[in-house]
Design an enzyme around this catalytic site. Structure first.
Site, PDB file in Angstrom:
ATOM      1  N   SER A  79      -1.509   5.613   1.927  1.00 35.41           N
ATOM      2  CA  SER A  79      -0.357   5.931   1.089  1.00 35.41           C
ATOM      3  C   SER A  79      -1.067   7.081   0.098  1.00 35.41           C
ATOM      4  O   SER A  79      -2.241   6.946  -0.445  1.00 35.41           O
ATOM      5  CB  SER A  79      -0.070   4.663   0.277  1.00 35.41           C
ATOM      6  OG  SER A  79       0.670   3.946   1.125  1.00 35.41           O
ATOM      7  N   CYS A  81      -2.154   9.423  -2.928  1.00 39.05           N
ATOM      8  CA  CYS A  81      -2.724   9.278  -3.996  1.00 39.05           C
ATOM      9  C   CYS A  81      -3.131  10.568  -4.586  1.00 39.05           C
ATOM     10  O   CYS A  81      -4.298  11.012  -4.275  1.00 39.05           O
ATOM     11  CB  CYS A  81      -3.614   8.043  -4.259  1.00 39.05           C
ATOM     12  SG  CYS A  81      -4.247   7.905  -5.829  1.00 39.05           S
ATOM     13  N   GLU A 119       3.458   7.739  -3.140  1.00 38.50           N
ATOM     14  CA  GLU A 119       2.449   7.912  -4.373  1.00 38.50           C
ATOM     15  C   GLU A 119       2.787   6.597  -5.449  1.00 38.50           C
ATOM     16  O   GLU A 119       3.943   6.344  -5.620  1.00 38.50           O
ATOM     17  CB  GLU A 119       2.998   9.177  -5.087  1.00 38.50           C
ATOM     18  CG  GLU A 119       2.081   9.129  -6.436  1.00 38.50           C
ATOM     19  CD  GLU A 119       0.756   9.914  -6.198  1.00 38.50           C
ATOM     20  OE1 GLU A 119       0.408  10.723  -5.701  1.00 38.50           O
ATOM     21  OE2 GLU A 119      -0.132   9.200  -6.793  1.00 38.50           O
ATOM     22  N   GLY A 120       1.755   6.207  -5.893  1.00 30.82           N
ATOM     23  CA  GLY A 120       1.933   5.111  -6.896  1.00 30.82           C
ATOM     24  C   GLY A 120       2.683   3.924  -6.361  1.00 30.82           C
ATOM     25  O   GLY A 120       3.524   3.249  -7.012  1.00 30.82           O
ATOM     26  N   ARG A 121       2.447   3.486  -5.187  1.00 31.52           N
ATOM     27  CA  ARG A 121       3.047   2.653  -4.573  1.00 31.52           C
ATOM     28  C   ARG A 121       4.435   2.643  -4.368  1.00 31.52           C
ATOM     29  O   ARG A 121       5.340   1.742  -4.307  1.00 31.52           O
ATOM     30  CB  ARG A 121       2.813   1.177  -5.341  1.00 31.52           C
ATOM     31  CG  ARG A 121       1.255   0.737  -5.393  1.00 31.52           C
ATOM     32  CD  ARG A 121       1.077  -0.458  -6.103  1.00 31.52           C
ATOM     33  NE  ARG A 121      -0.176  -1.070  -6.162  1.00 31.52           N
ATOM     34  CZ  ARG A 121      -0.572  -2.192  -5.956  1.00 31.52           C
ATOM     35  NH1 ARG A 121       0.383  -3.077  -5.622  1.00 31.52           N
ATOM     36  NH2 ARG A 121      -1.793  -2.647  -5.906  1.00 31.52           N
ATOM     37  N   ASP A 153       7.422  -2.321   0.759  1.00 31.72           N
ATOM     38  CA  ASP A 153       6.525  -2.380   2.219  1.00 31.72           C
ATOM     39  C   ASP A 153       7.280  -2.092   3.341  1.00 31.72           C
ATOM     40  O   ASP A 153       7.067  -1.634   4.483  1.00 31.72           O
ATOM     41  CB  ASP A 153       5.920  -3.633   2.267  1.00 31.72           C
ATOM     42  CG  ASP A 153       4.364  -3.598   1.330  1.00 31.72           C
ATOM     43  OD1 ASP A 153       4.033  -2.371   1.053  1.00 31.72           O
ATOM     44  OD2 ASP A 153       4.007  -4.539   1.323  1.00 31.72           O
ATOM     45  N   ARG A 155      10.191  -0.373   3.865  1.00 34.64           N
ATOM     46  CA  ARG A 155      10.595   0.818   4.098  1.00 34.64           C
ATOM     47  C   ARG A 155       9.133   1.721   4.651  1.00 34.64           C
ATOM     48  O   ARG A 155       9.436   2.425   5.638  1.00 34.64           O
ATOM     49  CB  ARG A 155      10.941   1.648   3.017  1.00 34.64           C
ATOM     50  CG  ARG A 155      11.724   3.112   3.297  1.00 34.64           C
ATOM     51  CD  ARG A 155      12.381   3.646   2.235  1.00 34.64           C
ATOM     52  NE  ARG A 155      11.266   3.949   1.050  1.00 34.64           N
ATOM     53  CZ  ARG A 155      11.490   4.448  -0.209  1.00 34.64           C
ATOM     54  NH1 ARG A 155      12.557   4.934  -0.300  1.00 34.64           N
ATOM     55  NH2 ARG A 155      10.374   4.523  -0.846  1.00 34.64           N
ATOM     56  N   THR A 176      -7.767  -1.890   9.377  1.00 30.34           N
ATOM     57  CA  THR A 176      -7.345  -2.561   8.007  1.00 30.34           C
ATOM     58  C   THR A 176      -8.076  -3.821   7.705  1.00 30.34           C
ATOM     59  O   THR A 176      -8.674  -4.232   8.943  1.00 30.34           O
ATOM     60  CB  THR A 176      -5.754  -2.849   8.298  1.00 30.34           C
ATOM     61  OG1 THR A 176      -5.456  -3.441   6.996  1.00 30.34           O
ATOM     62  CG2 THR A 176      -5.489  -3.673   9.376  1.00 30.34           C
TER      63      THR A 176
HETATM   64 ZN    ZN Z   1      -5.265   5.877  -5.815  1.00 29.20          ZN
END
Ligand code: ZN
Ligand code: ZN
Length: 250
Positions: A79, A81, A119-121, A153, A155, A176
């Protein structure tokens, strides 16, 4: 082998008119709109750009080798960041995780990293910085966690699942430390044939993970000794650190 210009044309043509019922709750549908070579410090990649019908975000995949029609393809979901990946922030461990994944995939026969613009969860850069500023004035990590919000999550995995399908990957081995991810991808009709632990090689920059035992209840501790939120959904494992430590899924 990377795709040839002729093969790229084929992929783009077959994606051009693609229109399906969509994946997940939001019925998200993606199309590959461009593919280009992307030699990087981590190896030889091609970057695959996706259009989608839902979130106005420009998701990409970094693909090493030809993954079309292949089974057991090593895949990492990352994801976005901006602060960590591009600017080298030590408030999170995103860049370490990204670099380790690309370095590992770049040395494999083939593989793919999906770079998801979450970004940012998923709450966006501005809200992430707002949450950071709340931490700076003393909110504890739980309060900051609430301020930061939780990633949608469902999506994420729907977009990722469709992207994997569009890349022509038959089954994946997910890189993972988070078995929950496997379960959720499976729900979105991705065939997961295995898991590869995401282990970060120790170096002078991530040594602090080893020294502080990194993750405690989902947090890690940065150079200044401050507990920080993990922004990626995986707990960090550095080579030399047992994966079964407290807070880490075995
Ligand atoms: Zn980060
Ligand atoms: Zn579709």
């Amino acid at each position: 082998m990377p795709l040839t210009p002729l093969q790229i044309d084929e992929v783009l043509r077959s994606n051009h008119d693609h229109d399906c019922a969509g994946f997940g709750r939001d019925a998200i549908c993606v199309r590959i709109v461009a593919i280009a070579d992307l030699p990087s410090r981590f190896g030889q990649f091609q970057i695959v750009a996706f259009w989608n019908n839902r979130d106005d975000k420009e998701h990409v995949a970094l693909v090493h080798g030809d993954v079309r029609g292949r089974s057991n393809v090593p895949v990492r979901l990352h994801s976005e960041c901006l602060t960590g990946d591009a600017l080298g922030s030590l408030r999170c461990d995103c860049r370490d995780q990204l670099e380790a994944a690309l370095r590992a995939i770049g040395q494999m026969d083939c593989g793919a990293l999906l770079y998801l613009r979450q970004e940012g969860r998923g709450i966006g850069l501005l809200n992430k910085i707002r949450a950071y500023s709340l931490q700076d004035v003393g909110l504890d990590t739980v309060e900051a966690n609430l301020a930061l919000g939780f990633r949608d999550d469902e999506r994420d995995y729907a977009v990722a699942a469709h992207m994997l399908h569009s890349l022509g990957i038959r089954s994946i081995r997910l890189i993972t430390n988070n078995p929950e991810k496997l379960r959720q991808l499976t729900q979105h009709r991705v065939t997961v044939s295995g898991r590869i632990p995401h282990v970060i090689p120790p170096n002078e920059f991530n040594r602090f993970y080893l020294e502080t035992k990194a993750r405690r209840s989902g947090h890690f501790i940065d150079f200044s000794g401050t507990p920080r939120l993990t922004e990626q959904s995986d707990p960090v494992v550095v080579a030399g650190m047992p994966e079964t430590d407290e807070g880490t899924p075995a």
